[in-house]
Design a protein around this motif. Structure first.
Motif: not given
Length: 144
Positions: A120-144
């Motif tokens: 609500e504070e960010l006033e997010l609604s369909e069609g508006t622009e926003a940013y995904a901020v991704i913070k990760s120290n580790d990314i794991v890749i896996a395979k069967d």
């Protein structure tokens, strides 16, 4: 060389206009392309005058367009380097949390759960622009 049929638009700007754009880009931490796209999207609210072959230039009336680019008083700075701009595609509000889905590029979506109050504070609604901020120290890749 950019071509019109590839979606490129080029134009000349004065030294003063380029300086204004550069300073705004720096203060808002956005690219020239982002700023100019925002300005062009703002034109949707104005309809162009209809011009027939019998209309003289004197008969064509134009509106004075005024643009206001809203930027935060203080630019947000984050340590994360993975900041992806997108368009809000879905907002699913629950009693406590809200699920926000951003489309980053065509058919590439990211979904995040945030608090209802934050949405609500960010006033997010369909069609508006926003940013995904991704913070990760580790990314794991896996395979069967």
């Amino acid at each position: 060389m950019p071509r019109k049929d590839q979606g490129w638009v080029t134009f000349q700007a004065s030294e003063e206009e380029r300086k204004i754009l550069e300073e705004f880009c720096q203060s808002s931490q956005r690219t020239k392309t982002e700023i100019l796209r925002e300005l062009v999207r703002g034109l949707k609210q104005y309809s162009a005058p209809s011009i027939s072959s019998s209309t003289s230039p004197e008969q064509v009336q134009t509106k004075n367009l005024e643009f206001e680019i809203v930027s935060p008083k203080k630019a947000l700075k984050v340590s994360s380097r993975n900041v992806l701009k997108g368009i809000v595609k879905r907002v699913t509000t629950g009693s406590i949390n809200t699920e926000i889905t951003l489309e980053i590029v065509h058919k590439v979506e990211l979904t995040s759960m945030i608090t209802r109050v934050s949405a609500e504070e960010l006033e997010l609604s369909e069609g508006t622009e926003a940013y995904a901020v991704i913070k990760s120290n580790d990314i794991v890749i896996a395979k069967d």
